[in-house]
Structure formats: structure tokens, C-alpha cells
Motif scaffolding. Structure first.
Motif, short mmCIF file in Angstrom:
data_model
loop_
_atom_site.label_atom_id
_atom_site.label_comp_id
_atom_site.label_asym_id
_atom_site.label_seq_id
_atom_site.Cartn_x
_atom_site.Cartn_y
_atom_site.Cartn_z
N GLY A 15 -1.64 -2.06 3.94
CA GLY A 15 -2.98 -2.17 4.53
C GLY A 15 -3.09 -1.33 5.79
N TYR A 16 -2.07 -1.38 6.65
CA TYR A 16 -2.06 -0.58 7.88
C TYR A 16 -2.05 0.92 7.56
CZ TYR A 16 -0.52 1.56 12.21
OH TYR A 16 -0.42 2.37 13.32
N PHE A 17 -1.20 1.32 6.62
CA PHE A 17 -1.12 2.74 6.24
C PHE A 17 -2.46 3.22 5.69
CE2 PHE A 17 -0.41 5.97 2.97
CZ PHE A 17 0.15 6.98 3.75
N LEU A 18 -3.08 2.43 4.81
CA LEU A 18 -4.37 2.83 4.23
C LEU A 18 -5.48 2.84 5.28
CD1 LEU A 18 -4.20 0.94 0.82
CD2 LEU A 18 -3.92 3.41 1.21
N LEU A 19 -5.45 1.89 6.20
CA LEU A 19 -6.42 1.87 7.29
C LEU A 19 -6.27 3.14 8.14
CD1 LEU A 19 -8.59 0.31 8.89
CD2 LEU A 19 -6.72 -0.79 10.14
N THR A 20 -5.04 3.51 8.44
CA THR A 20 -4.78 4.73 9.20
C THR A 20 -5.28 5.95 8.44
OG1 THR A 20 -2.83 3.72 10.21
CG2 THR A 20 -2.97 6.12 10.29
N LEU A 21 -5.00 6.01 7.16
CA LEU A 21 -5.44 7.13 6.33
C LEU A 21 -6.97 7.20 6.29
CD1 LEU A 21 -4.52 9.44 4.51
CD2 LEU A 21 -4.47 7.81 2.61
N GLN A 43 -14.19 6.02 2.34
CA GLN A 43 -14.79 4.71 2.09
C GLN A 43 -13.94 3.86 1.15
OE1 GLN A 43 -18.61 6.08 0.71
NE2 GLN A 43 -19.59 5.61 2.67
N ILE A 44 -13.50 4.46 0.07
CA ILE A 44 -12.70 3.71 -0.91
C ILE A 44 -11.38 3.26 -0.30
CG2 ILE A 44 -11.41 3.94 -3.08
CD1 ILE A 44 -13.78 5.75 -4.03
N ILE A 45 -10.72 4.15 0.43
CA ILE A 45 -9.44 3.80 1.04
C ILE A 45 -9.62 2.67 2.05
CG2 ILE A 45 -7.59 4.66 2.56
CD1 ILE A 45 -7.37 5.51 -0.40
N GLY A 46 -10.71 2.69 2.80
CA GLY A 46 -10.98 1.60 3.75
C GLY A 46 -11.15 0.27 3.05
N GLN A 47 -11.84 0.28 1.91
CA GLN A 47 -12.03 -0.95 1.15
C GLN A 47 -10.73 -1.44 0.53
OE1 GLN A 47 -15.15 0.38 -1.45
NE2 GLN A 47 -16.76 -0.10 0.04
N VAL A 48 -9.91 -0.52 0.05
CA VAL A 48 -8.60 -0.91 -0.51
C VAL A 48 -7.69 -1.44 0.60
CG1 VAL A 48 -6.55 -0.06 -1.74
CG2 VAL A 48 -8.82 0.68 -2.47
N ALA A 49 -7.79 -0.85 1.80
CA ALA A 49 -7.03 -1.36 2.95
C ALA A 49 -7.41 -2.81 3.23
CB ALA A 49 -7.27 -0.49 4.18
N LEU A 50 -8.70 -3.10 3.21
CA LEU A 50 -9.16 -4.47 3.44
C LEU A 50 -8.61 -5.41 2.37
CD1 LEU A 50 -10.82 -6.50 5.07
CD2 LEU A 50 -12.80 -5.86 3.68
N LEU A 51 -8.56 -4.97 1.13
CA LEU A 51 -8.01 -5.78 0.05
C LEU A 51 -6.54 -6.12 0.34
CD1 LEU A 51 -8.17 -7.03 -2.81
CD2 LEU A 51 -7.48 -4.79 -3.69
N PHE A 52 -5.74 -5.12 0.72
CA PHE A 52 -4.33 -5.37 1.01
C PHE A 52 -4.17 -6.28 2.23
CE2 PHE A 52 -3.38 -2.02 -1.96
CZ PHE A 52 -2.13 -2.38 -2.45
#
Length: 178
Positions: A15-21, A43-52
Motif C-alpha cells: 500500500g505504501y509503495f503504491l501510494l508513493t508511485l 488514479q488506478i494505482i491510488g485506488q489499489v493502494a487504498l485497497l491494500f
């Protein structure tokens, strides 16, 4: 082997890595001619980060070492284990939800409100970095120091770039008084 602990760490780190990305892609989208697909990816990566991050929080209920109650997960700074660091993680998750919801409903909330809410990504990312760096059980490992230290360095440099770009743009837009 404690699979719950591994899953908690893996989902938190992911989640942290995807949020950073996602944050970096948002900054990168300010480079001319780089907008289209970069914004969709952002946008998609931010939503996937929230999921994780959501899975990470949910799994904390089942942790064998320091289980969290639902109340401790949902109310910032109420956790019995490291309340400040845990609370920063909770607040960061709430701010991420606000950023994503205002993005999803930008037409309804208006561009100005969306833009102001979107700048919450900087403090929420910083809170996430503090949460992971000081609460994570692997923090002293070389790979964790590299991940957190490297991401702080890269995000700081990218943020400085964005600020300088915006300042330069404002200076060019001002009329010259003679």
C-alpha cells in the motif's frame, strides 16, 4: 511461520509503495505531453493502494502479537499499541479516502474543492512514511531503510520540482510593469 504477520507487513508495504508511485505519477503528470495515460495510471494505482491499506488494517484484527479492535482501527490515536504512530496510519487512510472520493466526484464538488482536497496527498503520504518507518517491525532492515529513505528522497525531490515549476509558471504569467 506467522502468515498473518507476513500478510500485514506485505499489504502495508505494498500500500505504501503504491501510494508513493501514485503520488509520483501525479507529479509526473505536470510535465507537458505526459498527461493522458499517466493520469489514468495515477488514479488506478491510488485506488489499489487504498485497497491494500484497507486489507492491511483489516488483518490487524487477527494479529497474534498485538491484535487491534475495530474501534482502535477506526478511531485515530485510540490504539493501545503505539497510539500516535497507529493514529497517523488511520488519519492517512482517511485523508486518502477524501482524496479519492473528491477525485471520483470532481464534477460535483467542483474543481477548486477537488484541487484543495488533492493537496492532502502530501501530508497523508508523509504520515504514511512516518507510520511505516517507525511502527514497522522491519524498519532496521537494509531493504526497509532503502525503501523508506529512498521514497522520502524521491518524493521530496519531485515535490521541489513541482513547486519550482508552479512558481516559474506564476512568474511567467505576471505582467511586466515598466
Amino acid at each position: 511461520m506467522n502468515w498473518i504477520w507476513i500478510a500485514i507487513r506485505a499489504t502495508g508495504l505494498t500500500g505504501y509503495f503504491l501510494l508513493t508511485l501514485s503520488l509520483l505519477m501525479g507529479i509526473y503528470s505536470h510535465i507537458p505531453k505526459k498527461r493522458g495515460s499517466v493520469l489514468a495510471f495515477h488514479q488506478i494505482i491510488g485506488q489499489v493502494a487504498l485497497l491494500f491499506i484497507g486489507i492491511h488494517a483489516y488483518l490487524l484484527i487477527f494479529d497474534n502479537y498485538e491484535p487491534f479492535s475495530v474501534t482502535e482501527l477506526l478511531i485515530p490515536f485510540s490504539a493501545s499499541y503505539e497510539p500516535v504512530l497507529s493514529g497517523l496510519g488511520t488519519l492517512a487512510a482517511y485523508l486518502l479516502i477524501i482524496v479519492i472520493l473528491t477525485s471520483d466526484f470532481m464534477k460535483k464538488v467542483g474543481r477548486s474543492a477537488w484541487k484543495k482536497a488533492h493537496y492532502l496527498v502530501f501530508p497523508l503520504w508523509f504520515m504514511s512514511a512516518i507510520h511505516g518507518t517507525f511502527l514497522g517491525t522491519d524498519t532496521e532492515s537494509l531493504w526497509a531503510v532503502t525503501l523508506y529513505g529512498g521514497s522520502v528522497l524521491i518524493v521530496s525531490m519531485a515535490t521541489i520540482f513541482l513547486i519550482l515549476k508552479k512558481v516559474s509558471k506564476k512568474r511567467k504569467a505576471r505582467p511586466v510593469v515598466t
